[in-house]
Scaffold this motif. Structure first.
Motif, PDB file in Angstrom:
ATOM      1  N   ASN A   1      -2.884   1.294 -10.674  1.00  0.00           N
ATOM      2  CA  ASN A   1      -2.950   1.061  -9.346  1.00  0.00           C
ATOM      3  C   ASN A   1      -4.036   0.014  -8.845  1.00  0.00           C
ATOM      4  O   ASN A   1      -4.272  -0.334  -7.628  1.00  0.00           O
ATOM      5  CB  ASN A   1      -3.345   2.319  -8.750  1.00  0.00           C
TER       6      ASN A   1
ATOM      7  N   MET B   1       2.476   1.866  -3.481  1.00  0.00           N
ATOM      8  CA  MET B   1       1.345   2.467  -4.422  1.00  0.00           C
ATOM      9  C   MET B   1       1.314   3.923  -4.285  1.00  0.00           C
ATOM     10  O   MET B   1       1.212   4.537  -5.085  1.00  0.00           O
ATOM     11  CB  MET B   1       0.056   1.695  -3.980  1.00  0.00           C
TER      12      MET B   1
ATOM     13  N   ASP C   1       2.537   6.476  -6.833  1.00  0.00           N
ATOM     14  CA  ASP C   1       1.516   7.438  -7.766  1.00  0.00           C
ATOM     15  C   ASP C   1       1.856   8.989  -7.602  1.00  0.00           C
ATOM     16  O   ASP C   1       1.687   9.709  -8.403  1.00  0.00           O
ATOM     17  CB  ASP C   1       0.067   7.430  -6.903  1.00  0.00           C
TER      18      ASP C   1
ATOM     19  N   ILE D   1      -3.026  -3.497  -8.001  1.00  0.00           N
ATOM     20  CA  ILE D   1      -1.986  -3.289  -6.946  1.00  0.00           C
ATOM     21  C   ILE D   1      -2.682  -3.278  -5.694  1.00  0.00           C
ATOM     22  O   ILE D   1      -2.608  -3.623  -4.529  1.00  0.00           O
ATOM     23  CB  ILE D   1      -1.032  -2.341  -7.271  1.00  0.00           C
TER      24      ILE D   1
ATOM     25  N   SER E   1       0.931  -1.064   0.087  1.00  0.00           N
ATOM     26  CA  SER E   1       0.078  -0.049  -0.085  1.00  0.00           C
ATOM     27  C   SER E   1       0.929   1.285  -0.140  1.00  0.00           C
ATOM     28  O   SER E   1       0.406   2.155  -0.852  1.00  0.00           O
ATOM     29  CB  SER E   1      -0.963  -0.014   1.260  1.00  0.00           C
TER      30      SER E   1
END
Length: 471
Positions: free
Chosen positions: A192, A43, A47, A195, A40
């Motif tokens: 995303n 990710m 981003d 994931i 997490s």
């Protein structure tokens, strides 16, 4: 103030999670929980880096001005900043795992909405949703690590997390470039979704239970907190980009009024949303100060180095990216090692030594020759990154470890807020310095960064005093 272990989220969890573990999870559950947190965080960090790289493409394809496209980044960061502390406080009441799971789910939905956006307005609103999800992840990240690892291994867990962040930061631009090379921009956000779903599944199955606080959520303080930090960020942004004096003064006036009201509500609270109770703990307060100064220094360097390398040295954008890579790579190598050391040695000593190296690295970059060889740039970047990696894990461990376990949410929220505050102030200072000093602006910013890192080293060393040296 809080319930004992009997009041947990057990009635909402899979059967394998029924037992509360007061000092970390047993293996192999610990491995899967750590993996969930790492996925997490990776990710969320990726981003941010991906969106920065994509701004020129978004500006062109959505037919908006470059200044307008910046809101793709600003909306995401602002949503995180104004909700971090409120969500951290909420997680102590409803459970860290629940806020994490909802945060990941919202992030996935926001990512899908970004990929389907057909205009800059829709994309910006979708990025706000993404930011709210990322805030749910970041506000619980540190607390989940604390409940996942035994106390004797807490530094190791924080070091692994720092490794994930540094590696994701290093790979972000490369991944973004690779995606844009073979696909259109919506795939930057669509990636995303799988994931995030994997992180959601892992988190639901493996993350630890935590005691729940017996208090109501303070909605008024949450709104005041959002107003305080939101207007502080937009005010600093207004200074950076030359906003009108009236607008800037009005924003800072709201910051002072909302912040004063918030503080007056928090000083007498037993578990305040703005963790003033934790700031009374000397080692916690010094760790927060160290964090703010160090991330201010980091942003002064990160935002000014591309201008120095491209305009001063004459490198291309691609070459600049490659020359900056040794920094996050050195951080990724050193952070797990410093995490292990943090379980045995004083954070004041490790943090002070790391920040001194960090300051030397920034100073060496400020005095970079006009025509340096690649290795001459590389070792300076690596020195700065290694120093930053040596400081970060022990400092985070000190911040978490000095707070009571039932206040892990507040400690984790303050950890993330200190980082964002330092980076935001640093970005505003870079904009001011570049506008004021012209060609020597990047060098001036690096010198200011070296000074901020040196100040952070001094603050870190204060934790060696007998009154604050307990761990």
């Amino acid at each position: 103030m809080t319930a004992g272990p009997a009041r947990t989220q057990a009635d909402h969890r899979p059967a394998i999670q029924e037992e509360f573990h007061p000092d970390g999870l047993p293996m192999p559950q610990r491995f899967w929980a750590a993996l969930a947190v790492a996925v997490s965080v990776m990710m969320a960090v990726l981003d941010g880096a991906i969106a920065n790289v994509a701004l020129p493409t978004l500006s062109q394809e959505l037919q908006v001005a470059p200044s307008t496209s910046i809101w793709v980044v600003n909306a995401y960061q602002l949503a995180i900043t104004v909700t971090l502390l409120p969500l951290a406080a909420l997680s102590e009441i409803v459970g860290y795992r629940r806020v994490y799971v909802v945060g990941v789910a919202v992030f996935v939905l926001g990512s899908a909405a970004c990929a389907l956006s057909g205009s800059m307005t829709a994309l910006t609103l979708s990025r706000v949703v993404q930011g709210l999800g990322a805030s749910g992840i970041m506000s619980t990240n540190a607390a989940l690590i604390r409940f996942t690892y035994p106390r004797a291994m807490l530094g190791r867990g924080i070091g692994v997390n720092a490794l994930v962040v540094a590696t994701s930061s290093a790979l972000g631009p490369t991944i973004a470039g690779g995606i844009l090379l073979v696909a259109s921009w919506p795939w930057l956000f669509a990636v995303n979704v799988p994931i995030g779903l994997a992180a959601l599944f892992l988190g639901w199955r493996s993350l630890p239970l935590s005691p729940l606080a017996k208090r109501r959520f303070d909605w008024v303080s949450a709104l005041l907190c959002a107003a305080t930090f939101g207007t502080l960020i937009t005010g600093l942004d207004s200074i950076s980009y030359g906003g009108s004096l009236t607008e800037t003064v009005a924003q800072f006036a709201v910051t002072l009024l909302a912040g004063g009201w918030l503080l007056s509500r928090q000083v007498s609270a037993s578990a305040p949303l703005l963790p003033v109770d934790l700031m009374r703990i000397p080692i916690f307060a010094l760790s927060v100060g160290t964090s703010v100064c160090s991330f201010l220094a980091q942003m002064l360097a990160y935002a000014s180095l591309p201008f120095l390398l491209q305009n001063g040295v004459g490198l291309s954008a691609v070459q600049t990216g490659l020359m900056m890579t040794p920094w996050p790579l050195a951080t990724a190598v050193v952070a797990p090692i410093s995490g292990r050391l943090a379980d045995r040695y004083s954070p004041g000593l490790l943090g002070g030594a790391g920040l001194a190296l960090f300051a030397l690295g920034l100073l060496s970059l400020a005095f970079l020759p006009s025509a340096p060889a690649a290795w001459d740039i590389g070792w300076r970047m690596a020195l700065a990154g290694a120093g930053f990696g040596l400081f970060q894990s022990p400092n985070n461990r000190a911040m978490l470890g000095s707070a009571p376990r039932e206040r892990s949410g507040g400690a984790g929220g303050m950890l993330a807020t200190a980082r964002l505050l330092g980076q935001t102030v640093g970005a505003a200072l870079v904009a001011l310095v570049l506008a004021r000093f012209g060609a020597v602006g990047p060098t001036t910013a690096l010198l200011l960064g070296a000074g901020a890192a040196a100040l952070a080293a001094v603050v870190s060393m204060l934790r060696l005093l007998p009154s604050t040296a307990h761990r």
